[in-house]
Motif scaffolding. Structure first.
Motif, PDB file in Angstrom:
ATOM      1  N   ASN A  25      16.458 -12.732  30.890  1.00  0.00           N
ATOM      2  CA  ASN A  25      15.468 -13.235  31.371  1.00  0.00           C
ATOM      3  C   ASN A  25      15.579 -12.403  32.952  1.00  0.00           C
TER       4      ASN A  25
ATOM      5  N   VAL B  22      12.790 -18.936  37.868  1.00  0.00           N
ATOM      6  CA  VAL B  22      13.353 -18.441  36.490  1.00  0.00           C
ATOM      7  C   VAL B  22      15.150 -18.463  37.038  1.00  0.00           C
TER       8      VAL B  22
ATOM      9  N   SER C  16      21.784  -9.087  35.889  1.00  0.00           N
ATOM     10  CA  SER C  16      21.098  -8.289  34.506  1.00  0.00           C
ATOM     11  C   SER C  16      21.731  -7.478  33.820  1.00  0.00           C
TER      12      SER C  16
ATOM     13  N   ARG D 217      20.798 -14.467  27.058  1.00  0.00           N
ATOM     14  CA  ARG D 217      19.662 -15.375  27.730  1.00  0.00           C
ATOM     15  C   ARG D 217      19.811 -14.910  29.235  1.00  0.00           C
TER      16      ARG D 217
ATOM     17  N   GLU E 229       9.916 -15.553  39.499  1.00  0.00           N
ATOM     18  CA  GLU E 229      11.214 -15.044  39.260  1.00  0.00           C
ATOM     19  C   GLU E 229      12.122 -15.908  40.172  1.00  0.00           C
TER      20      GLU E 229
ATOM     21  N   GLN F 293      17.697 -20.377  35.148  1.00  0.00           N
ATOM     22  CA  GLN F 293      18.761 -19.746  34.293  1.00  0.00           C
ATOM     23  C   GLN F 293      20.190 -20.116  34.684  1.00  0.00           C
TER      24      GLN F 293
END
Length: 225
Positions: free
Chosen positions: A165, A205, A98, A161, A202, A209
């Motif tokens: 996310n 995701v 992150s 990106r 999550e 990702q």
């Protein structure tokens, strides 16, 4: 409020003046040697099948010009990002993906190495990519500027990106979790179900990702071959 909200993304917390948050990034590397001593299980078999499918897909994306064994790098990158994304779903574990410091560290050297390799070995091929086929002569200078800018911002888009996310889902989970202390007991089951559904989202995701990052890196590599 804002300090508490974003404290889950704070990499500066330390113990004895030594930052321990980033250790979660290398936990997967510590577990790799033990896998060679484990008996084959269904989980191991499923994971090997996933990696094999990714190897076949990346080999197709790279095309005949791709170097032998180059898919191993992109499959390893997918596994590394996927592990770090899933580690961030556990409570009190630092989410390294992150942060732009982590994602840019992966995307920027990768993009720079592709560009350097393409300029040295396929300079004419890379310059031809700046003008799409069938472009009118009057629009060629503008197309060169647009294609050049889109090529330069590729590492930033890859990094942002992935980081955005990861941050968005974690912030939503944190915001909903903080409202639980001031919520009526009747609404608590609804909050719990919502949190579980968001956690499942999550997890999806995190997988998507990592796949997108690896696929886009493979496509960027195929353009310079």
């Amino acid at each position: 409020m804002m300090t508490n909200l974003f404290s889950v993304f704070d990499p500066t917390s330390s113990l004895f003046n030594f930052s321990l948050n980033w250790i979660s990034t290398i936990l997967g590397l510590m577990m790799i040697p033990y896998t060679y001593w484990l008996a084959q299980s269904r989980i191991h078999f499923t994971w090997n099948n996933i990696l094999l499918k990714l190897h076949i897909e990346f080999k197709t994306l790279l095309g005949p010009g791709g170097h032998s064994g180059s898919t191993l790098f992109f499959v390893s990158m997918f596994s590394f990002i996927l592990f770090n994304n899933f580690m961030g779903l556990f409570p009190y574990i630092f989410t390294s993906t992150s942060h732009l410091a982590m994602t840019l560290t992966m995307s920027l050297p990768l993009w720079f190495s592709f560009m350097l390799y393409g300029c040295i070995n396929h300079a004419q091929h890379m310059l031809a990519h700046l003008v799409p086929q069938g472009t009118p002569p009057m629009l060629m200078p503008f197309m060169v500027c647009i294609e050049t800018i889109s090529n330069i911002i590729r590492p930033m888009t890859l990094a942002v990106r992935l980081a955005a996310n990861m941050i968005a889902g974690h912030l939503l989970l944190t915001l909903l979790g903080n409202t639980g202390t001031s919520m009526m007991y009747i609404l608590m089951p609804i909050l719990l179900i919502t949190q579980i559904l968001l956690l499942i989202l999550e997890a999806a995701v995190a997988a998507i990702q990592s796949y997108v990052f690896a696929v886009l890196s493979t496509l960027y590599s195929s353009e310079v071959n």
